[in-house]
Motif scaffolding. Sequence first.
Motif, mmCIF file in Angstrom:
data_model
loop_
_atom_site.group_PDB
_atom_site.id
_atom_site.type_symbol
_atom_site.label_atom_id
_atom_site.label_comp_id
_atom_site.label_asym_id
_atom_site.label_seq_id
_atom_site.Cartn_x
_atom_site.Cartn_y
_atom_site.Cartn_z
ATOM 1 N N VAL A 1 20.238 -9.367 34.694
ATOM 2 C CA VAL A 1 21.438 -9.520 35.624
ATOM 3 C C VAL A 1 21.476 -10.877 35.990
ATOM 4 O O VAL A 1 20.354 -11.064 36.956
ATOM 5 N N GLU A 2 22.588 -11.582 36.354
ATOM 6 C CA GLU A 2 22.690 -12.719 37.031
ATOM 7 C C GLU A 2 21.540 -13.687 36.537
ATOM 8 O O GLU A 2 20.869 -14.140 37.719
ATOM 9 N N MET A 3 21.117 -14.049 35.330
ATOM 10 C CA MET A 3 20.283 -14.924 35.050
ATOM 11 C C MET A 3 20.230 -16.366 35.475
ATOM 12 O O MET A 3 19.097 -16.996 35.569
ATOM 13 N N ARG A 4 21.342 -16.872 36.194
ATOM 14 C CA ARG A 4 21.235 -18.030 36.630
ATOM 15 C C ARG A 4 21.069 -18.267 38.204
ATOM 16 O O ARG A 4 20.933 -19.113 38.802
ATOM 17 N N ARG A 5 20.868 -16.844 38.808
ATOM 18 C CA ARG A 5 20.664 -16.694 40.138
ATOM 19 C C ARG A 5 19.250 -16.604 40.616
ATOM 20 O O ARG A 5 18.431 -15.862 39.900
ATOM 21 N N ASN B 1 11.411 -14.712 34.675
ATOM 22 C CA ASN B 1 12.547 -14.048 34.197
ATOM 23 C C ASN B 1 12.760 -12.497 34.979
ATOM 24 O O ASN B 1 11.906 -11.555 34.506
ATOM 25 N N LEU C 1 14.479 -15.919 38.051
ATOM 26 C CA LEU C 1 15.985 -16.223 37.576
ATOM 27 C C LEU C 1 16.216 -14.758 37.209
ATOM 28 O O LEU C 1 15.695 -14.402 36.176
ATOM 29 N N GLY C 2 17.478 -14.216 37.755
ATOM 30 C CA GLY C 2 17.796 -13.096 37.425
ATOM 31 C C GLY C 2 17.156 -11.785 38.037
ATOM 32 O O GLY C 2 16.150 -12.019 38.873
ATOM 33 N N TYR C 3 18.024 -10.598 38.110
ATOM 34 C CA TYR C 3 17.207 -9.568 38.438
ATOM 35 C C TYR C 3 17.508 -8.233 37.663
ATOM 36 O O TYR C 3 18.277 -8.490 36.769
ATOM 37 N N SER C 4 17.073 -7.044 38.044
ATOM 38 C CA SER C 4 17.053 -5.902 37.154
ATOM 39 C C SER C 4 17.998 -4.825 38.249
ATOM 40 O O SER C 4 17.533 -5.089 39.681
#
Length: 176
Positions: free
Chosen positions: A67-71, A63, A117-120
């Motif tokens: 941000v944009e947790m499906r990317r 995880n 998946l996702g970023y900060s």
Amino acid sequence: MEDIRFARSVIYVCAHSDKGAMGLIINRPQEMEFSEILVQLGVLDEHQAIMLPDRTRDFIVRNGGPVEMRRGFVLHSDDYLTDSTMPVSEEICLTGTVDILRAISGGRGPRCALMTLGYSGWAAGQLENEIANNGWLTCRAPQDLLFDTDLESKYDRLLAHMGVDPSRLASVAGHA
């Protein structure tokens, strides 16, 4: 950090400029398995996913942040490069296209890799402000800790690498 999304998080900062910063949480597992992602993206069918070698089937999806947790993003060693690969440091790269997932699933991927998946993300000056207010500890990322799969102890091992005793950390700090 008081924000529960970041408590005990180890974040690898991939980009940092006067416009903001982007990083990946590297010590939180994602519920979705790598083989599920490959099937959803059409890289493999379900039968092929079952036949993946252990190393690929056990590839942990992390995880990366809220941000944009499906990317998806793959942080990896510099021995795998495509047109879409972005260098992050002299030895570390970031690729966010499905090509690297195909390469990993086919045994042609980078020597070392982790997927999130996702970023900060942080707006301009936000990360610097959080660091100045003692919200984060920073250090250079040792590659052995960056890519290992022992996510549960990564935070404590990184503190030990930095010479920090977690029992001496306080949630409030003053400035002299």
